[in-house]
Write a protein that holds these residues in place. Sequence first.
Motif, PDB file in Angstrom:
ATOM      1  N   LYS A  68       0.847  -1.299  -0.149  1.00  0.00           N
ATOM      2  CA  LYS A  68      -0.024  -0.031  -0.078  1.00  0.00           C
ATOM      3  C   LYS A  68       0.905   1.100   0.154  1.00  0.00           C
ATOM      4  CE  LYS A  68      -3.350   0.216   3.149  1.00  0.00           C
ATOM      5  NZ  LYS A  68      -4.072  -0.198   4.189  1.00  0.00           N
ATOM      6  N   LYS A  69       1.934   1.454   0.845  1.00  0.00           N
ATOM      7  CA  LYS A  69       2.876   2.258   0.746  1.00  0.00           C
ATOM      8  C   LYS A  69       3.525   2.657  -0.459  1.00  0.00           C
ATOM      9  CE  LYS A  69       6.927   4.280   3.099  1.00  0.00           C
ATOM     10  NZ  LYS A  69       7.525   4.740   2.008  1.00  0.00           N
ATOM     11  N   GLU A  70       3.922   1.277  -1.281  1.00  0.00           N
ATOM     12  CA  GLU A  70       4.668   1.568  -2.512  1.00  0.00           C
ATOM     13  C   GLU A  70       3.416   1.982  -3.531  1.00  0.00           C
ATOM     14  OE1 GLU A  70       5.942  -2.452  -3.308  1.00  0.00           O
ATOM     15  OE2 GLU A  70       7.603  -2.550  -1.784  1.00  0.00           O
ATOM     16  N   TYR A  71       2.494   1.747  -3.510  1.00  0.00           N
ATOM     17  CA  TYR A  71       1.371   2.364  -4.414  1.00  0.00           C
ATOM     18  C   TYR A  71       1.095   3.792  -4.089  1.00  0.00           C
ATOM     19  CZ  TYR A  71      -3.023   2.688  -6.860  1.00  0.00           C
ATOM     20  OH  TYR A  71      -4.016   3.171  -7.836  1.00  0.00           O
ATOM     21  N   VAL A  72       1.171   4.134  -2.785  1.00  0.00           N
ATOM     22  CA  VAL A  72       0.919   5.405  -2.634  1.00  0.00           C
ATOM     23  C   VAL A  72       2.191   6.408  -3.097  1.00  0.00           C
ATOM     24  CG1 VAL A  72       0.866   7.514  -0.886  1.00  0.00           C
ATOM     25  CG2 VAL A  72      -0.656   5.437  -0.898  1.00  0.00           C
ATOM     26  N   GLN A  88       3.621   9.835 -10.105  1.00  0.00           N
ATOM     27  CA  GLN A  88       3.283  10.003 -11.205  1.00  0.00           C
ATOM     28  C   GLN A  88       2.027  11.290 -11.197  1.00  0.00           C
ATOM     29  OE1 GLN A  88       1.133   6.366 -12.505  1.00  0.00           O
ATOM     30  NE2 GLN A  88       0.568   7.419 -14.685  1.00  0.00           N
ATOM     31  N   TYR A  89       1.641  11.431 -10.250  1.00  0.00           N
ATOM     32  CA  TYR A  89       0.398  12.764 -10.199  1.00  0.00           C
ATOM     33  C   TYR A  89       0.813  13.827  -9.216  1.00  0.00           C
ATOM     34  CZ  TYR A  89      -2.191   9.034 -12.674  1.00  0.00           C
ATOM     35  OH  TYR A  89      -2.513   7.830 -13.469  1.00  0.00           O
ATOM     36  N   GLY A  90       1.742  13.674  -8.245  1.00  0.00           N
ATOM     37  CA  GLY A  90       2.136  14.482  -7.284  1.00  0.00           C
ATOM     38  C   GLY A  90       1.323  14.492  -6.164  1.00  0.00           C
ATOM     39  N   LYS A  91       1.686  15.139  -5.143  1.00  0.00           N
ATOM     40  CA  LYS A  91       1.325  14.933  -3.912  1.00  0.00           C
ATOM     41  C   LYS A  91      -0.300  16.004  -3.672  1.00  0.00           C
ATOM     42  CE  LYS A  91       5.356  14.394  -0.815  1.00  0.00           C
ATOM     43  NZ  LYS A  91       5.252  13.291   0.144  1.00  0.00           N
TER      44      LYS A  91
END
Length: 143
Positions: A123-127, A133-136
């Motif tokens: 889940k952390k890797e996905y976030v 890719q999209y920014g925070k």
Amino acid sequence: MSYLQTQLIPHVRKVQSLYKRALRNIEGFHHHRHIYRYNAVIIRNRFDENRNILDMRKAKQLLEEGEEELFKMQHYQPLKFPTSPGGTAYERATVPPDWVLDYWHPLEKAQYPEYFARREQRKKEYVDMWEKQYGKPDPKDHH
């Protein structure tokens, strides 16, 4: 929802789809394999006759005529695979979504420590991948 069309479908794929649906249609009419195969060969011959047409207007017209003919000749009760939409077992066994595991009690999660440790890591890797890719997300955007 892989059945939703999200891009243009090439002419070749439309012809292939028509061919497959035509075969499935005659499968409903002919339960004896040898009769089905005979009719399948006839359909294949009809497709092969028009295989080398280079004029796209003529090819598109033939495709539309084929779609119309299939619609007119469709079986009154088409065969459907049991787990396909419209089949007898469609969505019979539902698979719970992944987020359900987030609501497990800590004592339940403690029974599978390796799995949940790996799950939290993924889940952390996905976030991290999402933020790369999209920014925070901007905290001011939350109302």
